[in-house]
Every structure is written in structure tokens, then in C-alpha cells.
Enzyme design. Sequence first.
Site, PDB file in Angstrom:
ATOM      1  N   GLY A 157       1.415 -24.910  22.983  1.00 47.27           N
ATOM      2  CA  GLY A 157       0.058 -25.282  22.632  1.00 47.27           C
ATOM      3  C   GLY A 157      -0.653 -25.899  23.831  1.00 47.27           C
ATOM      4  CG  LEU A 158       0.476 -29.749  25.812  1.00 44.73           C
ATOM      5  CD1 LEU A 158       1.690 -30.511  26.300  1.00 44.73           C
ATOM      6  CD2 LEU A 158      -0.795 -30.429  26.313  1.00 44.73           C
ATOM      7  CG  ASP A 207      10.794 -34.276  29.402  1.00 45.75           C
ATOM      8  OD1 ASP A 207      11.654 -34.028  30.254  1.00 45.75           O
ATOM      9  OD2 ASP A 207      11.009 -34.201  28.172  1.00 45.75           O
ATOM     10  CG  ASP A 251      10.718  -5.568 -12.621  1.00 44.05           C
ATOM     11  OD1 ASP A 251       9.541  -5.268 -12.362  1.00 44.05           O
ATOM     12  OD2 ASP A 251      11.033  -6.272 -13.591  1.00 44.05           O
TER      13      ASP A 251
HETATM   14  S1  SF4 Z   1       4.060  -3.693 -13.292  1.00 41.48           S
HETATM   15 FE1  SF4 Z   1       5.001  -5.644 -12.805  1.00 41.48          FE
HETATM   16  S2  SF4 Z   1       6.608  -5.851 -14.340  1.00 41.48           S
HETATM   17 FE2  SF4 Z   1       6.013  -3.720 -14.310  1.00 41.48          FE
HETATM   18  S3  SF4 Z   1       7.407  -2.724 -12.911  1.00 41.48           S
HETATM   19 FE3  SF4 Z   1       5.611  -3.289 -11.741  1.00 41.48          FE
HETATM   20  S4  SF4 Z   1       6.155  -5.297 -10.919  1.00 41.48           S
HETATM   21 FE4  SF4 Z   1       7.558  -4.906 -12.577  1.00 41.48          FE
END
Ligand code: SF4
Lengths: 530, 421
Positions: A425-426, A290, A36
Site C-alpha cells: 500500500g505504501l 522497521d 444442487d
Molecule cells: S432451483 Fe435452487 S433448489 Fe432447485 S436445483 Fe436450482 S439451486 Fe437447487
Amino acid sequence: MELTLWTYEGPPHVGAMRIATSMEGVHYLLHAPQGDTYADLLFTMIERRGRRPPVTYTTFQARDLGGDTAELVKKNIREAVERFKPKTLLVGESCTAELIQDQPGSLASGMGFNLPIISLELPAYSKKENWGASETFYQLVRGLLKTKVTDNHKHSPNAWREEGRRPKVNLLGPSLLGFRCRDDVLEIQKILAQHGIDVNVVAPLGADPSDLIRLIDADINVCLYPEIAETTCAWIERNFGIPFSRIVPIGIGATKDFLKEIHELLGMENTNPYESEQESKLSWYSKSVDSNYLTGKRVFIFGDGTHALAAARIAKEELGFEVVGLGTYSREMARSVRSAAKELGLEALITNDYLEVEKAIKESAPELVLGTQMERHSAKRLGIPCAVISTPMHVQDVPARYSPQMGWEGANVIFDCWVHPLMMGLEEHLIGMFRHDFEFTDGHQSHLGHIDKNDDKAKEASPNHFFNKIESDPSNENPIWTIEGQEELSKIPFFVRGKIKKNTEKYARETGCKKIDSETLYDAKAHFST
Amino acid sequence: MSGAPQLLKETGPREVFCGLTSIVWLHRRMPDAFFLVVGSRTCAHLIQSAAGVMIFAEPRFGTAILEERDLAGLADAHDELDRVVNNLLERRPEIRTLFLVGSCPSEVIKLDLARVAERLNGQLNGQVRVLNYSGSGIETTFTQGEDGALSALVPLMPKAESQEKQLLMVGTIANSVEDRFIKIFNRIGINKVSSLPPRESTKLPSIGPGTKVLLTQPYLGQTARALQDRGAEILKTTFPLGIEGSRIWIEAAAKSFDIEESLVNTTLEPLINRAEKAIRPYKDKLSGKKIFLLPESQLEIPLARFLQRECGMHLLEVGTPYLNKELMQSELALLPEKVRIMEGQHIENQLDRVREQKPDLVVCGMGLANPLEAEGISTKWSIEFVFSPIHGIDQAADLAELFSRPLHRHDLLNKTQLIHA
Ligand code: SF4
């Protein structure tokens, strides 16, 4: 269970990190596994922050789960408090820790620290990032101000007059990983200053816990980003009687309305009716001759609630576009987006599935897409110009130069970044027309991406290519396009081609025509122009 | 040989990716495979943030996000997963192998993905093969995800029909590098060379007692054991990073195939000479500079060996998330005496040491790079080493260049500032 290939919003604890990292003096103890920690890069890479987010991850492992994870939490809290000496500590969990129920918040409160500890409960399996940011900001403000709540709060937003001082307001909601927040704050501060209104506190961006305690010194609150700050503004209003503004000043009309609302709330007279014309070029540029070619441009809008709503209003009222699709991934704002869509005669698209958005883009055959970075990619695949109007953030959305979305300067920025892709785009179309001239034999590179000579260019040149890009209506009795019909269609400028293709098919179905050739195409064109 | 390095250990808060991240390169290696993480919104967000995946119309990886009702038992998670998988396979008929990838949440709620895979295999009748492994952060770090994915493939490898010797390279490397290695092995007379993972998930190489395994990557302990269990021999050697490491690695194969030393020498010599010439300018830049490697990819030890022995760098600390002493034996033996090898991490204490020791270059994860740069310390992302073609003698100079570029840039920008000052 939901299959997700890509998501507009992160988990709610990332929202909490946005609040913690936006502020000074706050530390966030996050009970979470090692992976995480990826969330740090959102701040250090996308925002190019030169500081690590103030987050300590407990990084528990499987082998800890059998033992005492609570002890691990406490050890990390102790070390974090000692090392970072925060003024306020946020304590919470990510998705995995939520399942093991160590209750880090109460563990922290029981450790005898002499500092405010805010325990966050952010349900990771039902909520998302913006909700998490909003809840964290609210819990912080409530946690720091709750002792000041009294039953007989008397607050007058006009008190500044009797007290012989300038009125002062709080700007609430700007945060890191929010769309152009840094510049919006500067712009709004500048405009308010011109009206003799001071800013008391900006929060969470750049605020300190002691600033949050000073929130109640303001005459009113300005809710700049409802996704993040509305809950907090409503709580302050309920408990301290401080009213807050609802209008988000993005676009000329909205900025005018915003100033009107602020003046009314503060009991002030708004004196300069020519302000918008003096301060912003959008209205004049839009009127200038324009810009005629902008008339009725079909535009598809998707983003967070705040920016999608603002974009719809600007597109329709200020640039004379036709809004052909409107949607948001912010479920919290689904209701207002639905009613805005209804007013435009559309059904709002509320989804977190980018493929569904891509499908809706194809079906509405717009000439311009206003969306997130994901819609930019979808639009690129479909060959439609696009401007980015909303989070999720990409390193490109943190430009070095000053480029707000709000206020007068914001309107200028919006004019430029929506209209330039259309002009390009034009230009792209002209290049397409002349691509067989010898000057172009080396190919041409434009903002819409490099056209590979060996590969894409060959494909692009065949009339069939476009067919793969904009899908036909998937109904069974679909007429088929003859080669000759396809060739004729490919000669039509790309920016109306999608619309013409759809209309022709519709016409063919209605008249029972099974094969579309160039004649059918012109019949249909005549039919729909009358 | 020099004396032993110091093997130290540290625990505390870590700053590393989890094993899910390896999906980012695995899916590129096997374009007919899909990686379905069974996890949370965090897992989905991690992969897209690490990969910057917005460029894909339909990526070959995704997350089955667990929702409240899956946890509350309202919906049977197994039925839900079946539904998600069936929808996915219907929409993506080109998928031949489906990896169900376990995450922290799926493991904490004890969702048995092996059972799910078995059941799905029964239903799918071999149309698509379903495998499972763990990429969770509570079990795996970054590259260990690949170890899990490859070990899941090992039982499916067909049994070799003969006892004939064959060479198997194990670990994801760039396709161009793979081709190059095969060519070199062919030149010295090793003609049966295959790779795990293969370029097509269904074309798995055969395995048997004649199989000699060369690991291309240092993080494949579990896979190595599984291959051993199928009768293969894991050649004990260095990893093919840098001129020296690659040479020893190739020689190990040659030896086990009883190839004459002189043939190996004459084949490698021109390559080595050329590489030494190419590496020289970078060596000049790197020589005498101090480097600190934070733990993440498990490539840190072989990289440190290369940087110290071939580029003359001074090693302040070599972090590794996990140390497999057996696989690392040949590498450790080449490291200078007393060099600090730090297994595990306490990110705050480690960063204190970084600041104290003032390295010229730090190898670290993406989240840490800019904060260190802001403190005036040049950095290199460890994730680049799993994405760049860095293996082999021919790539040694490119590998050195990856390290010298930040230093070069640092000098360039600081020079400019002086002129303007
Ligand atoms: S598996 Fe999912 S919850 Fe576990 S560390 Fe990796 S991202 Fe985080």
C-alpha cells in the site's frame, strides 16, 4: 424473505457435505434436485480435490413429484450402498426435499442394511452451512458412540501417567472448505509432539467411522474450530467425562494460552517459557524497528467467529494496530464477538450482508482490512489494502505451500500476509506520488489491481475520484469541499486520507464551517492532534 | 446422407446445473435487467458458485431467500415479495426489466410468480416491467433457463407493422459475434436483422408473419414455439457452430429471403477458406482422437457434429440432457451412423462407460473435471461454450482450439515429466 445478492455461507446440507467429504468410508445420500449437484465443484474446483464428493443426489424432477419419490429415494440408496460400500451412510435432504417430506432417513433405516445409518435433519430455511457441518459431525459421533454411553463414566485426563504412556488428544473440527485446516492440523500436531503429547484421532478431516469410535480413548479433546466441533466436544464431555480445550491457538498469545490450557487439562508441567520466541518470528519482527510504522494502524476485521476473534487479539496485542471495526457472519458466535468488540470499545457488526460490511468499512476509514474474499473485493474498490483471514473459501485460500494460521508457524504466516499488503500500500502511494514522472508513463501494475491507463488512471488522477471512494457522513448539514480543499486532501497519503477527511468534516460541522478549503483542513488537523 | 444415429435414453442420478445458472450470462447480455430468484439459500449459493460473482459491487441478480416464516404462512409470501421488490427497485432505479425467476422451493410451495408479476406490473405503471419464468432444477436444466427467460419476453415483442421479411436471431451470443453475423447478412442483402434477447431489455424486436427466425442456440424449444405462435417462421437448419454448421445456417436464411446462391457463395467463400486454414493445426491435433460428451448444455450434438466432420474426432458417446428431435433434425442428419446419442443421465453408469472407453477428451460439468483429470483423462468444461464466442465461420478455429488446448497441455506436461524422469 431476505434479499441476498451474495452469501457468506451456503445452505446447511453443504455443511454436511463438508463433513462427509472430509472423511473416508462415509457416503451421503442427499434427496435433492439436479441443480444442487453444483456443490461438488466447491470441493473439486476450490479445494482442487481429485475425487468426487461421496454424495449421491436423488435428482428428483417435477414429474416425479406426482408419483412415488419415496421409491426413487430407495432406489438411489440401494445403488449407492452397493456401489460405494460405505461404512456409514448419512441420509438427508436439501431445501426442496425438506418441503416434500419423504423422510429419506427412515426410509433408509427400513431397508435392512447392516451398517450405521445417520439421518440428518438440517432445517434449510433457518440454518446455514457451518451449523449444518457442526450438526452433521455431532450426529455422526453421537450415532456411532451412543451405545458406549454408560451412567458411570469415569474418565481421568491424567490417566496417562498411571498407565505409563504419553498423553493423547483428539484434534476436532478441521474439515474441507475450512480455512487452512490441512496445515493447521500439521502445525498443531508438530507442536504437541514437541511437548510429548500424541494425537489419537483427527476428525472429521481424514477420519474413518472407526476412528470416531476411538475418540473416547483420548485423554482430552482439542476443539480447534468451535464452529464445527464445539457441540460434539460438549456431548463427549457430558457423556464420557472427557474435557476439551476452549482456546484456539491462532497468534502468539493464543498459542501460549492454548499450550497452558492443554498442559493444565492433562496435569502436565509446561517447561519452556521461551518457546514462542524460539519458534516464531512474529514477536521479534513486530518489535523490530522497521515495524514502527505499524503503530496504531487502523484495522477493520470481519470473518467467521473464530478467525475474527483471533485476528482482533493479534492486531491489538501483537502488532500494535488499532482495531476500528470487528464483526462476523457467524451468528452462532455473535455473543463472543460482541463481548470482544465491547472490550475494544466497539460495537460488533453481526451480519450476512456484505454491503453492510462494505458500508461499515467506509465509515471506519481503516488502513487495512482483514476479511473474507468479499472484503478483499470491497477493500479493492475503496483502495484499501486487505488480507484474507477467513472462509468462505476461494481457490486462492488453498495455497500449494504450507501456510497454517495456527501455532508458531501460523503466526509467521499471519505476520507476512497482513504486513505485506500494507507495505505494498505504501509502495502504491509512492507510485501515486511519482506517477507523473516520465518513468511511470506506462502505468504500473501492482497487487491492488491493474490501473487502466485510459480509464481508471484518468479518474484516479482527479481529486474527485477519492470522494467517490470514501463516502462522507450522510448527515444533511454536511459541509462541502471546495476544489482547492479537495486538491489539498488528495495530496495527503492515501492511508491516512480517509481518517483526515472524516475528521475535517467533523471539525467543520462542529465549528459551523460550511465550506472546507485547505485552511479548514489544517485547522482540523491541528485540532485533533492536540 | 448417412444412416440414423442411435437414440438412447438413460435415467438415474444426474450431475447437471439447473436453469438458474443461465442468469450468469443473461444478465450480461441485458445490463438494464435484474434477475430475482425466488428461492432458497441453495439457489443463491448455486449462482454465486457457478459465476464466481465476488467481483461485482452490485450484481444484477439476487435471491429473495424464503425463510421459515414464509413457509409457515406467518408472513404472506406475496406481501414479502412485494416488499423485497420495492426495496430493490428503490435502490436500483436503473433497472428496466425485472425477471422473477422460479426455483424448486417456490414451485413446490406453489408460489404463483405469474400472479405476483401481474400485480407488480399494475403497481409499477410501466416504470419497470416485471416478468417471470422458471429456472428450477425440477423443471429445467442449465441452458433451459434461457429458454424460459426468452419465452417470457416473446409476448412483449411489438407486432411488426408490415409483412416485410425480417431476420431474427434468437439466443444469447457474444456481442462481437452478433455484429459479425449482421455484417455478413447485410453483405448478402438481408438488411433487417435483429436479435432476441436484445442488448437493452426494453428494445425488443418486432415480430410478425414476415419474421424468419434463426436459432443461434439449440436449447430454445419453448421460445421457438412462442415465436411461431406469433406468426414467425422458424428456419429448419443446423446451428452456427463450425464452418459447415454456420454456412448451412446462413444459407437457410438466404434461401428464405430468396437470395441468389452465387452471391452467398462468393460472400462466404473467402471466409470459409480463411477459416479452413486457421483450423488446420487444431484439426491435426484432434483428428483420430476419441471424445465423450457428458450431458449439460444441449450444445453437445452440434458440437459433436463439428468435432466429427470438421476435426476428424471419433465420437464415443454424445450425451444431452434433453433431446428436441424437431430442432435437432438437421444436426442429427449430419451425424455418422450408429453414433450413440444418450438423452438423460445416470451419472455413475455413464462414468463407468467413460472409464471403460478411455476417451482422449471428456466434455463435462465443472464438478466432474478435476476428478477425471486425476484419473488421467483430459477434460473440457461445458460451461465454457456458453461463455466463449464460438459461433460463426470466423470462430470455428477458436472453437477447435478450445478442444485442442487440454490435449496440447496434456502432451506438454507429460513430455516434461519424461525429461525429468
Ligand atoms: S432451483 Fe435452487 S433448489 Fe432447485 S436445483 Fe436450482 S439451486 Fe437447487
